[in-house]
Design a protein around this motif. Structure first.
Motif, PDB file in Angstrom:
ATOM      1  N   MET A 167      -7.823 -28.479 -13.869  1.00  0.00           N
ATOM      2  CA  MET A 167      -7.403 -27.094 -13.957  1.00  0.00           C
ATOM      3  C   MET A 167      -8.456 -26.324 -14.763  1.00  0.00           C
ATOM      4  O   MET A 167      -8.860 -26.751 -15.830  1.00  0.00           O
ATOM      5  CB  MET A 167      -6.041 -27.014 -14.635  1.00  0.00           C
ATOM      6  N   ILE A 170      -9.590 -23.541 -17.177  1.00  0.00           N
ATOM      7  CA  ILE A 170      -9.082 -22.663 -18.232  1.00  0.00           C
ATOM      8  C   ILE A 170     -10.085 -21.530 -18.379  1.00  0.00           C
ATOM      9  O   ILE A 170     -11.269 -21.758 -18.565  1.00  0.00           O
ATOM     10  CB  ILE A 170      -8.937 -23.405 -19.572  1.00  0.00           C
ATOM     11  N   LEU A 171      -9.604 -20.322 -18.309  1.00  0.00           N
ATOM     12  CA  LEU A 171     -10.466 -19.162 -18.337  1.00  0.00           C
ATOM     13  C   LEU A 171     -10.594 -18.603 -19.744  1.00  0.00           C
ATOM     14  O   LEU A 171      -9.604 -18.463 -20.448  1.00  0.00           O
ATOM     15  CB  LEU A 171      -9.874 -18.104 -17.416  1.00  0.00           C
ATOM     16  N   LEU A 216     -13.226 -10.380 -14.329  1.00  0.00           N
ATOM     17  CA  LEU A 216     -12.168 -10.535 -13.327  1.00  0.00           C
ATOM     18  C   LEU A 216     -11.770  -9.181 -12.750  1.00  0.00           C
ATOM     19  O   LEU A 216     -11.470  -9.075 -11.556  1.00  0.00           O
ATOM     20  CB  LEU A 216     -10.951 -11.233 -13.935  1.00  0.00           C
ATOM     21  N   PHE A 233      -4.935 -15.901  -6.391  1.00  0.00           N
ATOM     22  CA  PHE A 233      -5.443 -16.837  -7.390  1.00  0.00           C
ATOM     23  C   PHE A 233      -6.098 -16.104  -8.551  1.00  0.00           C
ATOM     24  O   PHE A 233      -5.908 -16.464  -9.714  1.00  0.00           O
ATOM     25  CB  PHE A 233      -6.431 -17.820  -6.767  1.00  0.00           C
ATOM     26  N   LYS A 272      -5.004 -16.283 -12.506  1.00  0.00           N
ATOM     27  CA  LYS A 272      -5.920 -16.684 -13.578  1.00  0.00           C
ATOM     28  C   LYS A 272      -6.001 -15.608 -14.652  1.00  0.00           C
ATOM     29  O   LYS A 272      -6.083 -15.900 -15.840  1.00  0.00           O
ATOM     30  CB  LYS A 272      -7.322 -16.979 -13.028  1.00  0.00           C
ATOM     31  N   ARG A 273      -5.982 -14.342 -14.239  1.00  0.00           N
ATOM     32  CA  ARG A 273      -6.008 -13.256 -15.220  1.00  0.00           C
ATOM     33  C   ARG A 273      -4.755 -13.306 -16.097  1.00  0.00           C
ATOM     34  O   ARG A 273      -4.841 -13.196 -17.322  1.00  0.00           O
ATOM     35  CB  ARG A 273      -6.089 -11.891 -14.549  1.00  0.00           C
ATOM     36  N   GLN A 301      -2.932 -15.886 -16.763  1.00  0.00           N
ATOM     37  CA  GLN A 301      -3.050 -17.057 -17.614  1.00  0.00           C
ATOM     38  C   GLN A 301      -3.975 -16.769 -18.809  1.00  0.00           C
ATOM     39  O   GLN A 301      -3.652 -17.117 -19.946  1.00  0.00           O
ATOM     40  CB  GLN A 301      -3.592 -18.225 -16.799  1.00  0.00           C
ATOM     41  N   ALA A 302      -5.092 -16.137 -18.563  1.00  0.00           N
ATOM     42  CA  ALA A 302      -6.031 -15.816 -19.640  1.00  0.00           C
ATOM     43  C   ALA A 302      -5.420 -14.822 -20.622  1.00  0.00           C
ATOM     44  O   ALA A 302      -5.623 -14.933 -21.832  1.00  0.00           O
ATOM     45  CB  ALA A 302      -7.330 -15.249 -19.070  1.00  0.00           C
TER      46      ALA A 302
END
Length: 77
Positions: free
Chosen positions: A1, A3-4, A12, A44, A48-49, A51-52
């Motif tokens: 996975m 991680i950003l 992004l 996606f 990710k954004r 999550q960050a």
């Protein structure tokens, strides 16, 4: 996975804007496969954004040092 790093959030935003513009062109040209691919990539990217951003808000958590538990005494009757 993957991680950003939260420092990548502005990048992004740039990528998302580019994808939105590409999607508009794909719609105008009738490129259905391209539209589906861009939509998937946008999904996606937005995940990710999020999550960050969660990672950025939460920061680090100190879990302390691990320790051994004392042995449990089992009574035998």
């Amino acid at each position: 996975m993957l991680i950003l790093d939260p420092k990548m959030l502005p990048r992004l935003d740039e990528l998302e804007q580019d994808l939105v513009e590409r999607r508009k062109r794909a719609v105008a040209e009738g490129w259905q496969g391209e539209i589906e691919g861009i939509d998937l990539t946008l999904t996606f990217l937005r995940g990710k954004r999020a999550q960050a951003q969660r990672f950025q808000r939460s920061g680090t958590v100190d879990l302390g040092l691990p320790h051994q538990r004392p042995p449990r005494h089992v009574s035998r009757s």
